[in-house]
Design an enzyme around this catalytic site. Structure first.
Site, short mmCIF file in Angstrom:
data_model
loop_
_atom_site.label_atom_id
_atom_site.label_comp_id
_atom_site.label_asym_id
_atom_site.label_seq_id
_atom_site.Cartn_x
_atom_site.Cartn_y
_atom_site.Cartn_z
N ARG A 262 -50.67 -3.34 -1.12
CA ARG A 262 -49.67 -4.33 -1.50
C ARG A 262 -49.87 -4.64 -2.99
NH1 ARG A 262 -51.95 -6.52 3.43
NH2 ARG A 262 -50.40 -6.58 5.12
N LYS B 89 -53.64 -10.08 3.30
CA LYS B 89 -53.01 -11.35 3.68
C LYS B 89 -53.98 -12.19 4.50
CE LYS B 89 -48.12 -10.12 3.72
NZ LYS B 89 -46.90 -10.05 4.53
N HIS C 168 -43.85 -1.94 -3.38
CA HIS C 168 -43.89 -1.74 -1.93
C HIS C 168 -43.33 -0.36 -1.54
CE1 HIS C 168 -44.39 -3.22 2.16
NE2 HIS C 168 -43.30 -2.53 2.45
N ARG D 262 -46.16 1.92 -1.23
CA ARG D 262 -46.91 1.63 0.00
C ARG D 262 -46.19 2.24 1.20
NH1 ARG D 262 -50.30 -2.22 2.73
NH2 ARG D 262 -49.27 -3.44 4.34
N HIS E 234 -52.05 -4.08 8.90
CA HIS E 234 -51.10 -4.79 9.75
C HIS E 234 -51.81 -5.31 10.99
CE1 HIS E 234 -47.44 -2.36 8.08
NE2 HIS E 234 -47.71 -3.42 7.34
N TYR F 177 -42.12 -0.50 9.25
CA TYR F 177 -42.23 0.06 7.91
C TYR F 177 -42.26 1.58 7.90
CZ TYR F 177 -42.98 -4.53 5.92
OH TYR F 177 -42.81 -5.82 5.51
#
Length: 299
Positions: free
Chosen positions: A148, A172, A244, A247, A270, A279
């Site tokens: 990211r 995250k 992104h 990615r 994830h 994605y």
């Protein structure tokens, strides 16, 4: 307490107890401040513990003229979290968002780049400059490790475990993961470190930050976006791309070459494999290849 006091206390809860990223906290805060502005403009003097469903629906109606369905969904999600927090802290006994439904939003898939596109993008970098060498290392790392944008800007030298073939990523919610890094990507990082970074004057506090701007500080997210968009214009790439996109291309190319979804999920960081499925879109050619290769009655 006034709205600002509640919002600050909510921010602390999101950061410390729920471990949400700075960007998520900022988005939730922005949406709550937008609600406060609506109340102020419409001269509605009401505290967070007293506001009702009708007033919130008026706010959402006014906001829907300015934002798309995806943004409205995010606003509703943030408000639900805020009022759930007020219930948790015994400031309210009910959630005024309980019967408010978010609009249905289709799964939006970001653009993906071909290997040729990526080669052209990186090939357009002027490596005769210090910034060029740095930018090549950044793009190679974004695509080579599927990071990211926030992960590339905060990457530390102490996170590089090249002998073991991994880098440590803080993603995250401050969740950490180890991502494999190829020898070619290591080479570009090492070259940047030894020929460019080692000769820079580094601002105190950024000694361990890998990628630095001209002033010896951490690069901003906006700068990474600018670097990539400028290169896209340079090669006349007719796609709206961002960090992104690299990615997403990383994940898509791995999948198309036979990597399993679970491994890609771990590398992307994830929590749910459902997110990875969103994605990593499967094209028909790849699906046909899977059936022809692995189905017991393929002949």
């Amino acid at each position: 307490m006034n709205w600002n006091t509640y919002i600050k206390s909510f921010q602390s809860y999101l950061k410390i107890e729920r471990g949400l990223s700075i960007n998520t906290v900022a988005n939730y805060t922005f949406d709550l401040e937008r609600l406060c502005s609506f109340l102020l403009v419409n001269e509605i003097a009401i505290a967070p513990e007293k506001i009702n469903e009708e007033t919130i629906e008026q706010f959402l109606y006014s906001v829907s003229k300015e934002v798309n369905a995806r943004s409205k969904t995010r606003i509703i999600s943030g408000l639900k979290s805020f009022f759930s927090y007020l219930i948790f802290e015994d400031y309210r006994t009910d959630n005024p968002m309980q019967l408010i439904e978010a609009p249905r939003v289709g799964r939006k898939l970001p653009d993906t780049l071909s290997l040729k596109d990526i080669d052209n993008l990186i090939g357009a970098i002027d490596v005769s400059t210090n910034e060029g060498e740095r930018n090549r290392a950044i793009l190679e790392t974004l695509y080579g490790c599927g990071l990211r944008v926030s992960e590339i800007t905060t990457l530390k030298i102490s996170d590089l475990f090249f002998e073991e073939g991994f880098i440590k990523i803080t993603g995250k919610g401050n969740k950490q993961r180890f991502v494999p890094i190829a020898g070619a990507t290591q080479k570009y990082i090492e070259f940047y470190k030894s020929t460019i970074r080692n000769h820079m004057t580094i601002v105190k506090g950024f000694e361990d930050t890998l990628f630095l701007n001209r002033r010896g500080k951490q690069l901003s997210r906006a700068m990474i976006f600018t670097i990539i968009k400028t290169l896209a214009v340079k090669i006349n790439l007719q796609k709206n791309i961002s960090p992104h996109t690299l990615r997403h291309s990383f994940a898509t190319h791995l999948l198309e070459n036979g990597a399993d979804l679970r491994s890609i999920q771990m590398m992307l960081g994830h929590e749910s494999i459902t997110t990875t499925e969103i994605y990593v879109h499967l094209d028909r050619k790849h699906l046909t290849h899977i059936v022809n290769s692995f189905h017991p009655r393929k002949h």
